[in-house]
Design a protein around this motif. Structure first.
Motif, PDB file in Angstrom:
ATOM      1  N   SER B  51       6.419  69.587  39.906  1.00 31.19           N
ATOM      2  CA  SER B  51       5.322  68.627  39.813  1.00 31.19           C
ATOM      3  C   SER B  51       5.468  67.560  40.891  1.00 31.19           C
ATOM      4  CB  SER B  51       5.328  67.950  38.445  1.00 31.19           C
ATOM      5  OG  SER B  51       6.484  67.150  38.328  1.00 31.19           O
ATOM      6  N   ASP B  53       5.803  64.418  40.286  1.00 34.45           N
ATOM      7  CA  ASP B  53       6.886  63.549  39.829  1.00 34.45           C
ATOM      8  C   ASP B  53       8.251  64.079  40.256  1.00 34.45           C
ATOM      9  OD1 ASP B  53       4.919  62.074  38.674  1.00 34.45           O
ATOM     10  OD2 ASP B  53       5.586  62.327  36.599  1.00 34.45           O
ATOM     11  N   LYS B 113       4.790  55.392  35.308  1.00 39.56           N
ATOM     12  CA  LYS B 113       4.561  56.535  34.441  1.00 39.56           C
ATOM     13  C   LYS B 113       5.241  57.822  34.916  1.00 39.56           C
ATOM     14  CE  LYS B 113      -0.052  55.073  33.216  1.00 39.56           C
ATOM     15  NZ  LYS B 113      -1.390  55.437  33.702  1.00 39.56           N
ATOM     16  N   VAL B 114       6.087  57.695  35.913  1.00 37.85           N
ATOM     17  CA  VAL B 114       6.704  58.891  36.486  1.00 37.85           C
ATOM     18  C   VAL B 114       7.774  59.470  35.561  1.00 37.85           C
ATOM     19  CG1 VAL B 114       8.206  59.692  38.344  1.00 37.85           C
ATOM     20  CG2 VAL B 114       6.254  58.229  38.853  1.00 37.85           C
ATOM     21  N   GLU B 115       7.717  60.760  35.365  1.00 34.82           N
ATOM     22  CA  GLU B 115       8.777  61.453  34.629  1.00 34.82           C
ATOM     23  C   GLU B 115      10.019  61.494  35.523  1.00 34.82           C
ATOM     24  OE1 GLU B 115       9.170  64.971  31.449  1.00 34.82           O
ATOM     25  OE2 GLU B 115       7.268  64.293  32.273  1.00 34.82           O
ATOM     26  N   GLY B 116      11.125  61.017  34.969  1.00 39.72           N
ATOM     27  CA  GLY B 116      12.352  60.970  35.756  1.00 39.72           C
ATOM     28  C   GLY B 116      12.624  59.588  36.305  1.00 39.72           C
ATOM     29  N   ARG B 117      11.885  58.623  35.795  1.00 42.19           N
ATOM     30  CA  ARG B 117      12.039  57.237  36.236  1.00 42.19           C
ATOM     31  C   ARG B 117      13.461  56.731  35.971  1.00 42.19           C
ATOM     32  NH1 ARG B 117       9.711  51.817  34.706  1.00 42.19           N
ATOM     33  NH2 ARG B 117       8.891  51.063  36.673  1.00 42.19           N
ATOM     34  N   ASP B 118      13.979  57.064  34.816  1.00 44.87           N
ATOM     35  CA  ASP B 118      15.333  56.632  34.450  1.00 44.87           C
ATOM     36  C   ASP B 118      16.363  57.163  35.434  1.00 44.87           C
ATOM     37  OD1 ASP B 118      14.130  55.472  32.334  1.00 44.87           O
ATOM     38  OD2 ASP B 118      14.792  56.938  30.837  1.00 44.87           O
TER      39      ASP B 118
END
Lengths: 191, 191
Positions: B51, B53, B113-118
DNA sequence: GTCTATATGCTGATAGAC
DNA sequence: GTCTATCAGCATATAGAC
């Protein structure tokens, strides 16, 4: 700043836009969401502002006018060039960290394709002259590069919004004191 | 980091993504543009990455691994805690200002809102421990807050990418020297 | 001033041929 | 591994009634 209209609704709209721009980023924020948060429909925004870009410029105008006023007021009546600089930094950090979403929205990188980008940078530069002036009257070692010093101090301050959290760590005021004192007194005890 | 594939094309894709993310911002950058800049079609990206992200996370992984390596290498064999800190700052600023779009892309605010922000923040924190360690061994006045000092220095450095231009002003190395010296020696000649 | 309805275009992502 | 073709949805902005 352009159209004669009910000041209240306009203000409300600006506040909502600032919050969305900060929370989601300018590009990702949608006119729908902004409208919803301001309690109106998307189309109604266009009565107050010509475009999304115009909304961003207006947010900047408002934010920078407010922070300029606060920072200018903070140094009034303060004696001593270092104390004046510290007061200005306190005001700057207070607005940035605890002054609402307006200022955080302005700290984000300005999107490259926005109409009115030049205006935004002009407003920002104009604001920063407050610090140029405060640094100009400091008595410093003759080799000191005052431009770099200003950019260093503003960088340290403006970066705080990436890590500072309300409930932990130092207050805006004590941060300002630490930043200025670190520069003023020097940290190398061996020298 | 996840799929076995031609390393070259993957690298090319990452480079294109970094350039687009930096130039246009993550949200405004489109998969079509990234694909075009990497010399392939949009659909082909999804063979390499799950994706948009995932592409952002991969850009961060690559960038932070590289800058970590460069900064670590820069302090090796350097004697004296202040000199080591200065070397690290030089490496950091060189990568940030003249090391290509990879690092500038990473300095942008991470979309909420990005997946993998952490993961992105974890990588960033991990990198910054280099500076934590370098500051830990400095001999400083006992009242000094080393966390604030680190954040102040990193802030000053990371903000440079908003104003620094290749053809004017100080080099990354001389900027690093000035930043560290301003902190080290103190600027108030009256004290 | 605010609304409903809509035009027009671009978005990330997928299906399936080769 | 890369392609063509396409989906479903959301974007900004406009037209025109009220």
């Amino acid at each position: 700043m352009s159209k004669p209209t009910s000041a209240n609704r306009r203000e409300q709209l600006l506040e909502a836009a600032a919050a969305c721009f900060y929370r989601e980023g300018f590009e990702a924020a949608s006119m729908r969401t902004i409208a919803e948060e301001a309690g109106m429909r998307t189309a109604s925004i266009y009565y107050h502002f010509d475009s999304k870009d115009a909304l961003l410029v207006a947010v900047h105008e408002t934010a920078l006018a407010r922070i300029r006023k606060a920072t200018s007021a903070a140094v009034e009546g303060v004696a001593g060039p270092w104390q004046r600089l510290e007061s200005a930094c306190t005001a700057h950090l207070e607005m940035l960290l605890t002054g609402g979403t307006f200022f955080k929205a302005v700290m984000r990188q300005v999107p490259s394709k926005v109409e009115g980008r030049d205006m935004i940078f002009k407003l920002r530069d104009e604001y920063e002259t407050i610090f140029t002036d405060l640094i100009a009257v400091l008595e410093l070692p003759s080799a000191t590069d005052r431009d770099t010093l200003r950019l260093m101090l503003l960088g340290a301050m403006n970066w705080t919004f990436t890590w500072w959290r309300p409930r932990s760590g130092p207050s805006p005021g004590s941060l300002a004191t630490t930043f200025v004192n670190n520069l003023r007194t020097g940290l190398d005890i061996a020298s």
